[in-house]
Structure formats: C-alpha cells, structure tokens
Design an enzyme around this catalytic site. Sequence first.
Site, mmCIF file in Angstrom:
data_model
loop_
_atom_site.group_PDB
_atom_site.id
_atom_site.type_symbol
_atom_site.label_atom_id
_atom_site.label_comp_id
_atom_site.label_asym_id
_atom_site.label_seq_id
_atom_site.Cartn_x
_atom_site.Cartn_y
_atom_site.Cartn_z
ATOM 1 N N THR A 5 13.158 -10.003 3.718
ATOM 2 C CA THR A 5 12.945 -8.584 3.443
ATOM 3 C C THR A 5 13.977 -8.006 2.482
ATOM 4 O O THR A 5 13.784 -6.916 1.959
ATOM 5 C CB THR A 5 12.993 -7.771 4.757
ATOM 6 O OG1 THR A 5 14.284 -7.944 5.352
ATOM 7 C CG2 THR A 5 11.916 -8.226 5.724
ATOM 8 N N LYS A 6 15.095 -8.738 2.289
ATOM 9 C CA LYS A 6 16.185 -8.262 1.432
ATOM 10 C C LYS A 6 16.629 -9.377 0.505
ATOM 11 O O LYS A 6 16.358 -10.551 0.751
ATOM 12 C CB LYS A 6 17.370 -7.804 2.286
ATOM 13 C CG LYS A 6 17.050 -6.621 3.159
ATOM 14 C CD LYS A 6 18.246 -6.219 3.982
ATOM 15 C CE LYS A 6 17.854 -5.036 4.865
ATOM 16 N NZ LYS A 6 18.846 -4.732 5.860
ATOM 17 N N LYS A 55 24.589 -19.386 6.966
ATOM 18 C CA LYS A 55 25.854 -19.835 6.376
ATOM 19 C C LYS A 55 25.654 -19.958 4.878
ATOM 20 O O LYS A 55 24.583 -19.675 4.352
ATOM 21 C CB LYS A 55 26.303 -21.180 6.984
ATOM 22 C CG LYS A 55 25.401 -22.357 6.691
ATOM 23 C CD LYS A 55 25.963 -23.625 7.337
ATOM 24 C CE LYS A 55 25.191 -24.845 6.936
ATOM 25 N NZ LYS A 55 25.782 -26.067 7.451
ATOM 26 N N HIS A 97 0.835 -1.205 0.000
ATOM 27 C CA HIS A 97 0.000 0.000 0.000
ATOM 28 C C HIS A 97 0.866 1.248 0.000
ATOM 29 O O HIS A 97 1.968 1.254 0.555
ATOM 30 C CB HIS A 97 -0.893 0.037 1.251
ATOM 31 C CG HIS A 97 -1.891 -1.060 1.290
ATOM 32 N ND1 HIS A 97 -3.028 -1.052 0.519
ATOM 33 C CD2 HIS A 97 -1.935 -2.202 2.004
ATOM 34 C CE1 HIS A 97 -3.723 -2.142 0.763
ATOM 35 N NE2 HIS A 97 -3.077 -2.868 1.652
#
Length: 173
Positions: free
Chosen positions: A151-152, A169, A98
Amino acid sequence: MIRIISLFFYYGFAYYLPETNNRYFFVIRKIRAFIASGILDKAGQDINVESRANVGSGKGISIGHNSGLGVRAHVRGPLIIGENVMMGPEVIILTRNHKYDDLSIPMNMQQGSVVKPVEIKDDVWIGTRVIILPGVTIGTGAIIAAGAVVTKNVPDYAIVGGNPAKIIKYRDQ
C-alpha cells in the site's frame, strides 16, 4: 495498427500457450515476448511474459531488459517495470481506483477514476499473489513476500511482507 494486430495474436493465441518454466519451452517464451512487444509501450530485450498474463491494451506499460510478468499476472498502465525484475504467479498491479469523494452520489455512479502510476525499480523479486496498489514505487533490490499487499512505497533493498506490507528487514544489513 501494429498494437491491434498484436492484441489479436496475443489474446487469441499466445495468451494460451503453456508456461515456460523449463528450458525446453524457450520457443514459446520467444513467441509470447515478440507478440507482447507489439502491445506494450516499451519492451526491453529478453522479456518474459508468462502464460495468461493480462496486460489489457498494453498502453502505458514499460518492461525493462530481462524482466517478466508471472503466470496469470494482471497489470495495467501507467506502469514502469525496471530491469531484472522477477514476478511470481498471479501478481496484481493496480493503477486506478474509483472515485468516492462525493457523498451525495453512490460510489458506483461517480464518474471517472483516479489514476496513479506504479514504478518497480531494477532487481526486484515479487512473490506469488502479491497485490500492489496505485501510486506505489518499489525500490531497487527489494523483495516482496508472497501474498503481500503493498500500500506504500518500498525502500531500496527492503524485504516486505504482510497485509498491509511492512518492512521485515533489509537485504544490505
């Protein structure tokens, strides 16, 4: 027209067929893959779309050879899934968010949404209940641990887990 007919058969019939977690259900797997191929923008050979996997209208979704969507997965385009990708149950892949930048208007009244494509490269394993947020690229050979919130971007051959997902790892070390 093919997409509309396929959507009707997918969500009216194939969506509810049982999971194909053993070799005796190969016919169900073929039926669901055939119907889903008419919905998706691109579907490779031998894809596996599991029971109750929600692809919306299928627009903007591409699934490579020997890859699949897990049981009760929820995905939207723009999404590119590479080849040989395994996906556990209840994975959520988001590509929209949004708008919230205008402080003078409540967030639920701001028009439109921000769309950021997600790309999952080849030979990736995504565990149960993983959430992948908009704009993320998952590198080749990566493993995403169950319950992770990605998120990345995830580098090639990384094993990530947690909320937010962090590198645990590398597979090649």
